[in-house]
Design a protein around this motif. Sequence first.
Motif, PDB file in Angstrom:
ATOM      1  N   UNK A   1       0.735  -1.176   0.185  1.00 22.76           N
ATOM      2  CA  UNK A   1       0.067   0.082  -0.035  1.00 22.76           C
ATOM      3  C   UNK A   1       0.749   1.217  -0.062  1.00 22.76           C
ATOM      4  N   UNK A   2       1.987   1.219   0.808  1.00 23.09           N
ATOM      5  CA  UNK A   2       2.996   2.514   0.773  1.00 23.09           C
ATOM      6  C   UNK A   2       3.645   2.697  -0.393  1.00 23.09           C
ATOM      7  N   UNK A   3       3.875   1.715  -1.041  1.00 25.97           N
ATOM      8  CA  UNK A   3       4.860   1.758  -2.371  1.00 25.97           C
ATOM      9  C   UNK A   3       3.745   2.275  -3.391  1.00 25.97           C
ATOM     10  N   UNK A   4       2.389   1.889  -3.429  1.00 24.45           N
ATOM     11  CA  UNK A   4       1.692   2.403  -4.560  1.00 24.45           C
ATOM     12  C   UNK A   4       1.229   3.768  -4.165  1.00 24.45           C
ATOM     13  N   UNK A   5       1.074   4.241  -2.790  1.00 25.98           N
ATOM     14  CA  UNK A   5       0.755   5.619  -2.430  1.00 25.98           C
ATOM     15  C   UNK A   5       1.750   6.468  -2.908  1.00 25.98           C
ATOM     16  N   UNK A   6       3.033   6.153  -2.890  1.00 28.89           N
ATOM     17  CA  UNK A   6       4.179   6.995  -3.053  1.00 28.89           C
ATOM     18  C   UNK A   6       4.424   7.107  -4.759  1.00 28.89           C
TER      19      UNK A   6
ATOM     20  N   UNK B   1       6.848   8.178  -7.337  1.00 26.69           N
ATOM     21  CA  UNK B   1       8.233   7.615  -7.167  1.00 26.69           C
ATOM     22  C   UNK B   1       8.013   6.278  -7.286  1.00 26.69           C
ATOM     23  N   UNK B   2       8.430   5.902  -8.593  1.00 26.88           N
ATOM     24  CA  UNK B   2       8.466   4.602  -9.250  1.00 26.88           C
ATOM     25  C   UNK B   2       9.861   3.591  -8.870  1.00 26.88           C
ATOM     26  N   UNK B   3       9.857   3.463  -7.730  1.00 23.74           N
ATOM     27  CA  UNK B   3      10.720   2.521  -7.420  1.00 23.74           C
ATOM     28  C   UNK B   3      10.080   1.345  -6.579  1.00 23.74           C
ATOM     29  N   UNK B   4      10.927   0.026  -6.861  1.00 21.43           N
ATOM     30  CA  UNK B   4      10.092  -0.971  -6.385  1.00 21.43           C
ATOM     31  C   UNK B   4      10.428  -1.375  -4.838  1.00 21.43           C
TER      32      UNK B   4
ATOM     33  N   UNK C   1       2.732   8.549  12.378  1.00 21.88           N
ATOM     34  CA  UNK C   1       3.873   9.600  12.128  1.00 21.88           C
ATOM     35  C   UNK C   1       4.140   9.835  10.476  1.00 21.88           C
ATOM     36  N   UNK C   2       4.425   8.499   9.834  1.00 23.21           N
ATOM     37  CA  UNK C   2       4.759   8.330   8.569  1.00 23.21           C
ATOM     38  C   UNK C   2       3.636   9.084   7.463  1.00 23.21           C
ATOM     39  N   UNK C   3       2.135   8.725   7.924  1.00 20.36           N
ATOM     40  CA  UNK C   3       1.152   9.263   7.100  1.00 20.36           C
ATOM     41  C   UNK C   3       1.112  10.859   7.180  1.00 20.36           C
ATOM     42  N   UNK C   4       1.322  11.248   8.402  1.00 17.84           N
ATOM     43  CA  UNK C   4       1.474  12.812   8.798  1.00 17.84           C
ATOM     44  C   UNK C   4       2.456  13.375   7.876  1.00 17.84           C
ATOM     45  N   UNK C   5       3.742  12.870   7.968  1.00 13.06           N
ATOM     46  CA  UNK C   5       4.772  13.492   7.197  1.00 13.06           C
ATOM     47  C   UNK C   5       4.598  13.203   5.539  1.00 13.06           C
ATOM     48  N   UNK C   6       3.978  12.217   5.333  1.00 15.53           N
ATOM     49  CA  UNK C   6       3.802  12.051   3.607  1.00 15.53           C
ATOM     50  C   UNK C   6       2.737  13.054   3.281  1.00 15.53           C
ATOM     51  N   UNK C   7       1.690  13.313   4.043  1.00 12.66           N
ATOM     52  CA  UNK C   7       0.774  14.509   3.528  1.00 12.66           C
ATOM     53  C   UNK C   7       1.361  15.785   3.796  1.00 12.66           C
ATOM     54  N   UNK C   8       2.021  16.027   4.699  1.00 16.75           N
ATOM     55  CA  UNK C   8       2.704  17.339   5.057  1.00 16.75           C
ATOM     56  C   UNK C   8       3.639  17.710   3.751  1.00 16.75           C
ATOM     57  N   UNK C   9       4.343  16.850   3.290  1.00 18.73           N
ATOM     58  CA  UNK C   9       5.111  16.984   2.037  1.00 18.73           C
ATOM     59  C   UNK C   9       4.241  17.201   0.711  1.00 18.73           C
ATOM     60  N   UNK C  10       3.329  16.317   0.693  1.00 20.31           N
ATOM     61  CA  UNK C  10       2.306  16.373  -0.579  1.00 20.31           C
ATOM     62  C   UNK C  10       1.597  17.449  -0.574  1.00 20.31           C
ATOM     63  N   UNK C  11       0.965  18.040   0.452  1.00 21.50           N
ATOM     64  CA  UNK C  11       0.054  19.156   0.388  1.00 21.50           C
ATOM     65  C   UNK C  11       1.177  20.383   0.242  1.00 21.50           C
ATOM     66  N   UNK C  12       2.347  20.436   0.853  1.00 22.86           N
ATOM     67  CA  UNK C  12       3.348  21.578   0.837  1.00 22.86           C
ATOM     68  C   UNK C  12       3.791  21.644  -0.487  1.00 22.86           C
ATOM     69  N   UNK C  13       4.071  20.545  -1.348  1.00 23.43           N
ATOM     70  CA  UNK C  13       4.448  20.664  -2.845  1.00 23.43           C
ATOM     71  C   UNK C  13       3.371  21.355  -3.567  1.00 23.43           C
ATOM     72  N   UNK C  14       2.191  21.162  -3.067  1.00 30.24           N
ATOM     73  CA  UNK C  14       0.896  21.649  -3.908  1.00 30.24           C
ATOM     74  C   UNK C  14       0.812  23.193  -3.680  1.00 30.24           C
ATOM     75  N   UNK C  15       0.950  23.458  -2.473  1.00 28.31           N
ATOM     76  CA  UNK C  15       0.694  24.577  -2.123  1.00 28.31           C
ATOM     77  C   UNK C  15       1.690  25.881  -2.386  1.00 28.31           C
ATOM     78  N   UNK C  16       3.048  25.426  -2.096  1.00 24.80           N
ATOM     79  CA  UNK C  16       4.219  26.199  -2.426  1.00 24.80           C
ATOM     80  C   UNK C  16       5.356  25.475  -2.788  1.00 24.80           C
TER      81      UNK C  16
END
Length: 249
Positions: free
Chosen positions: A140-145, A151-154, A220-235
């Motif tokens: 699930x984590x690999x697919x989400x990334x 991020x297309x790594x195995x 914690x991983x989910x929080x950091x994941x979305x913090x980066x994703x939303x941050x890249x969208x916003x600024x």
Amino acid sequence: MPLQELSLFFPCHNEADNLEALVDDALAALPALATTYEVILVDDGSRDNTAVVAERLVQRHAGVVRLVRHEVNRGYGGALRSGFAAARYSHLAYTDGDRQFRIADLARLVDGAQETGSPVVIGYRLKRADPPLRLIYATLYRVANRIWFGLSVRDVDCAAKLFHRDALRGISVHSDGAFFSAELLIRLRLAGVHILEVGVPHYPRTAGSPTGARLSVITRAVRDFWSLRIGLWVNRSRALARGRALLNK
């Protein structure tokens, strides 16, 4: 042909039962991997005898084995961050302190780096020796990334990675948790750094207890994941400027 220099570091949390064999394996394998090398143990606030065993190994192998200690547990990414910061040589590699990878198998990454000139070589587990629940989480984590970051790594979190120091210059990472590895790869890709993937064997844990599937680690991983994703969208520029540089120099 061995690398000229290699800093090899291990994040360790409650790995007292694995540490001696881990260092023995490393010191047996490293002469074939690099001419000059060092081993860095990062004790991430362990509550068992990890620090005691590590101190003994430092004394036994003075000048080759070093210890970085965290009085309080900082998380997997925090331990990796300390390993990167402590490393002194031109190539840096890490694997985990649980001995689910063999140090000799890092030769596959070294060979890949030398044959292709790739500045970053990451492993992917040829047959992952983990319980079914962890395999589900990993998929699930690999697919989400892949979906949200491209991020297309195995095998995002395979703890067998090799870097040339130059590839890490100017790279900052914000997460100190389990998202650290994925964030590092995402930022390297965004910086245009080539990443080579190489298959490596994976072995069952024989001592100690895994912590990666704990709810607090996942949250914690989910929080950091979305913090980066939303941050890249916003600024995008501000999001990429967040975090701390991996290298001291």
